[in-house]
Scaffold this motif. Structure first.
Motif, PDB file in Angstrom:
ATOM      1  N   UNK A   7       0.841  -1.405   0.031  1.00 28.30           N
ATOM      2  CA  UNK A   7      -0.052  -0.129  -0.038  1.00 28.30           C
ATOM      3  C   UNK A   7       0.654   1.280  -0.124  1.00 28.30           C
ATOM      4  N   UNK A   8       0.585   2.053  -0.828  1.00 26.32           N
ATOM      5  CA  UNK A   8       1.295   3.375  -0.980  1.00 26.32           C
ATOM      6  C   UNK A   8       0.352   4.279  -0.155  1.00 26.32           C
ATOM      7  N   UNK A   9       0.912   5.288   0.768  1.00 25.67           N
ATOM      8  CA  UNK A   9       0.367   5.777   1.493  1.00 25.67           C
ATOM      9  C   UNK A   9      -0.661   6.713   1.022  1.00 25.67           C
ATOM     10  N   UNK A  10      -1.495   7.016   1.756  1.00 29.34           N
ATOM     11  CA  UNK A  10      -2.525   8.229   1.361  1.00 29.34           C
ATOM     12  C   UNK A  10      -2.208   9.676   1.088  1.00 29.34           C
ATOM     13  N   UNK A  11      -2.846  10.453   0.581  1.00 28.16           N
ATOM     14  CA  UNK A  11      -2.578  11.862   0.534  1.00 28.16           C
ATOM     15  C   UNK A  11      -1.889  12.309   1.899  1.00 28.16           C
ATOM     16  N   UNK A  12      -0.764  12.892   1.443  1.00 28.92           N
ATOM     17  CA  UNK A  12      -0.148  13.452   2.674  1.00 28.92           C
ATOM     18  C   UNK A  12       0.135  14.978   2.277  1.00 28.92           C
ATOM     19  N   UNK A  13       0.633  16.044   3.656  1.00 26.20           N
ATOM     20  CA  UNK A  13       1.052  17.254   3.316  1.00 26.20           C
ATOM     21  C   UNK A  13       2.562  17.608   2.893  1.00 26.20           C
ATOM     22  N   UNK A  14       3.391  16.558   2.688  1.00 29.16           N
ATOM     23  CA  UNK A  14       4.590  16.803   2.395  1.00 29.16           C
ATOM     24  C   UNK A  14       5.422  15.429   2.083  1.00 29.16           C
ATOM     25  N   UNK A  15       6.711  15.679   2.130  1.00 32.54           N
ATOM     26  CA  UNK A  15       7.581  14.562   1.849  1.00 32.54           C
ATOM     27  C   UNK A  15       8.562  14.217   2.917  1.00 32.54           C
ATOM     28  N   UNK A  16       8.524  14.984   3.962  1.00 32.15           N
ATOM     29  CA  UNK A  16       9.343  14.639   5.017  1.00 32.15           C
ATOM     30  C   UNK A  16       8.702  13.609   5.937  1.00 32.15           C
TER      31      UNK A  16
END
Length: 181
Positions: A7-16
């Protein structure tokens, strides 16, 4: 045959590493839990990145499974330095698997560690495992299973995305995408 889910993670607020899921990402994580409601899972293993853990948490809660952390599922670091041409370098890294950028990890190195995480579970006889991870590292695992997979397939991944890997004897692996936007 053994079955594994990536599973690729869900929508996030950045790449850190500490980037959280967005409100939409939280909604997506609950939809993932619904997708897996009728699917047997024996364990959930996640990248240590916050967005991957948050993606797995609703599912882990629903299945009453503890999320295990494995650093080998961390996203690939292309470079330790900001790069204006990162997109072109990433594209090149799918055809030159040994190319490295300053402070970064080659595609081959990243592929080796996620494949190692998968094969560890196979050797231990653990089946029906879900791995919560990231786009680049996941696409490299898919490339390991099917060498024809490359940059174009990485571009087509969504947040989230879900693939089933079915492992048969003699290292025969079949992959299937089961997440549809």
């Amino acid at each position: 045959m053994k079955t594994y889910y990536f599973v690729r993670h869900c929508q996030a607020d950045g790449q850190s590493e500490d980037a959280s899921l967005t409100p939409q990402g939280i909604t997506q994580s609950h939809k993932l839990a619904q997708l897996f409601s009728g699917i047997q899972l024996n364990q959930i293993i996640s990248s240590p990145y916050k967005r991957a853990i948050q993606t797995a948490e609703p599912l882990a809660h629903a299945k009453q499974i503890k999320v295990q952390i494995d650093k080998r599922l961390s996203e690939r670091r292309l470079s330790s330095q900001p790069m204006e041409d990162w997109y072109e370098k990433l594209k090149l890294s799918f055809s030159d698997m040994h190319m490295t950028c300053e402070g970064g990890e080659s595609s081959q190195e990243a592929m080796n560690r996620i494949v190692e995480a998968l094969y560890e579970q196979i050797k231990l006889g653990r089946d029906h495992t879900l791995f919560a991870t990231h786009g680049n590292i996941m696409s490299l695992l898919l490339k390991h299973a099917d060498p024809a997979i490359g940059f174009k397939e990485w571009e087509q991944l969504s947040n989230p995305d879900v693939y089933i890997l079915k492992y048969f004897k003699a290292d025969h692996v079949e992959i299937e995408r089961i997440w549809h936007k």
